[in-house]
Design a protein around this motif. Sequence first.
Motif, PDB file in Angstrom:
ATOM      1  N   GLY A 213      -1.886   4.587  -6.534  1.00 54.50           N
ATOM      2  CA  GLY A 213      -1.154   5.375  -5.712  1.00 54.50           C
ATOM      3  C   GLY A 213      -2.142   6.857  -5.965  1.00 54.50           C
ATOM      4  N   MET A 214      -1.697   7.807  -5.000  1.00 58.72           N
ATOM      5  CA  MET A 214      -2.120   9.485  -5.075  1.00 58.72           C
ATOM      6  C   MET A 214      -1.599   9.456  -6.232  1.00 58.72           C
ATOM      7  N   TRP A 240      -5.018   3.658  -0.554  1.00 53.03           N
ATOM      8  CA  TRP A 240      -4.313   3.862  -2.343  1.00 53.03           C
ATOM      9  C   TRP A 240      -2.718   3.058  -1.185  1.00 53.03           C
ATOM     10  N   ARG A 241      -2.738   2.716   0.168  1.00 51.48           N
ATOM     11  CA  ARG A 241      -1.246   2.615   1.127  1.00 51.48           C
ATOM     12  C   ARG A 241      -1.933   1.146   1.111  1.00 51.48           C
ATOM     13  N   VAL A 242      -3.026   0.176   0.135  1.00 54.03           N
ATOM     14  CA  VAL A 242      -3.701  -1.644   0.145  1.00 54.03           C
ATOM     15  C   VAL A 242      -3.573  -1.088  -1.475  1.00 54.03           C
ATOM     16  N   PRO A 243      -2.686  -1.371  -1.778  1.00 54.64           N
ATOM     17  CA  PRO A 243      -3.141  -1.459  -3.159  1.00 54.64           C
ATOM     18  C   PRO A 243      -3.116  -2.742  -3.651  1.00 54.64           C
ATOM     19  N   ALA A 244      -3.130  -3.554  -3.107  1.00 52.67           N
ATOM     20  CA  ALA A 244      -4.088  -4.400  -4.422  1.00 52.67           C
ATOM     21  C   ALA A 244      -4.667  -4.668  -3.407  1.00 52.67           C
ATOM     22  N   ALA A 245      -5.335  -4.340  -2.662  1.00 54.20           N
ATOM     23  CA  ALA A 245      -7.114  -3.693  -2.544  1.00 54.20           C
ATOM     24  C   ALA A 245      -7.816  -2.933  -3.370  1.00 54.20           C
ATOM     25  N   ALA A 246      -7.245  -1.916  -3.349  1.00 57.47           N
ATOM     26  CA  ALA A 246      -7.884  -0.524  -3.737  1.00 57.47           C
ATOM     27  C   ALA A 246      -7.222   0.456  -4.895  1.00 57.47           C
ATOM     28  N   GLY A 247      -6.162  -0.141  -4.982  1.00 61.06           N
ATOM     29  CA  GLY A 247      -5.210   1.288  -5.610  1.00 61.06           C
ATOM     30  C   GLY A 247      -5.491   1.709  -6.191  1.00 61.06           C
TER      31      GLY A 247
END
Length: 387
Positions: A213-214, A240-247
């Motif tokens: 998260g941010m 960050w709102r797609v944490p599994a992909a890019a968090g």
Amino acid sequence: MIRAITSKKASNLPDTPEEWKGRIDYVDLDGRLAAMASRPEMAGLAVAIVENGELRFVGTYGVLDRTDGSPVTPASIFRWASVSKTVTGALAANLASEAAIDLEQPVSSWKSSLRLPGGAETRLTFAQLLAQQTGLTKNAYDEKLEEGENPADLRARLFAAPLQCLPGTCHTYQNIAFDDASEILAQAAKRPFADAVSERLFLPLGMTSATYGMAGLTGAKQWARPHNGAQVRTLRDAYWRVPAAAGVNSNIVDFARWMQAMMGQQAKVLPESTLRITHMPRVATQNLYGGALRQANSDASYGLGWRNFTYDGHRLAGHSGAVDGYRATMIFEPATRTGAVVMWNSNWGRPFRIPFAVMDSYYGKADSQWLDFSDLPPLASTPDAEQ
């Protein structure tokens, strides 16, 4: 100054030039990395190198923020971007090893938001989702995510998105669809996705700076601002709102700890059997990157949030990532447990070459050109240099 954790003299590495031949030249790399960080396309750069399973080098260069000149240090927090997918794959394999989840069950077996064309979520397995085999056109609806739309709502609308191939038959890289894993894994772990990762992976590995998260980035004492050349970019929370992909966020040392775990150096947390599930090639892909790097690699494939490919006769593994103002990469050779993790806070693509330069140095390749900048405009002379 040399930023090696252990110098050649202080370590248990060979002392004579004959014995040292073919091992990594950290002095040369340090100079080249410093030169790269001084380029106008760059802001800050953090690099860690693991050689034969041991963390041998951490180098930090440039600035966190061009507006105040604050320097990058080993404690500075950067973004992993899509390297975060390797964590998701590892958590999935971890839960599968405990029979908490069946990777071969269709996505629709879980209460998740993903809907695919033709109801393909009833046929696409969770493993195929993590191997990027949804069939959707590449990066489907990413632009809508960047515009602020809710990722779960977007997943529910993917049934109307165009297909590149029939689901399950080819590799098509995704972020929004891939993040359906955050919903599924949270159910399997019986706790929020980020908490499950922290409890099962990050904390047992000693990765105390690793967060999602941010707020995990901006709440740190030292965090890298996003840049495009000299311009400081506006921070946006989209990926960050797609944490599994890019968090994921972390410092460079914890990024190196993750690579060591992926090498099999932390068997109590991630045993070989779990890593085998994660890393196993499941679908062929195009070669990685672009330009000269694309031409230099071959036989590329994708596992569970994981890439494998061949470079100069050596089988390498890892992942790379990019979001606006940040880039990251983790590439290593499983056979020798040697590789590099790199993070930087600019949109320039050249640092993706660093792991390849590291492997060339390890194998004593004299004609390595990955960190040669002679094709770029020369840097402007400073007043001191003119005197």
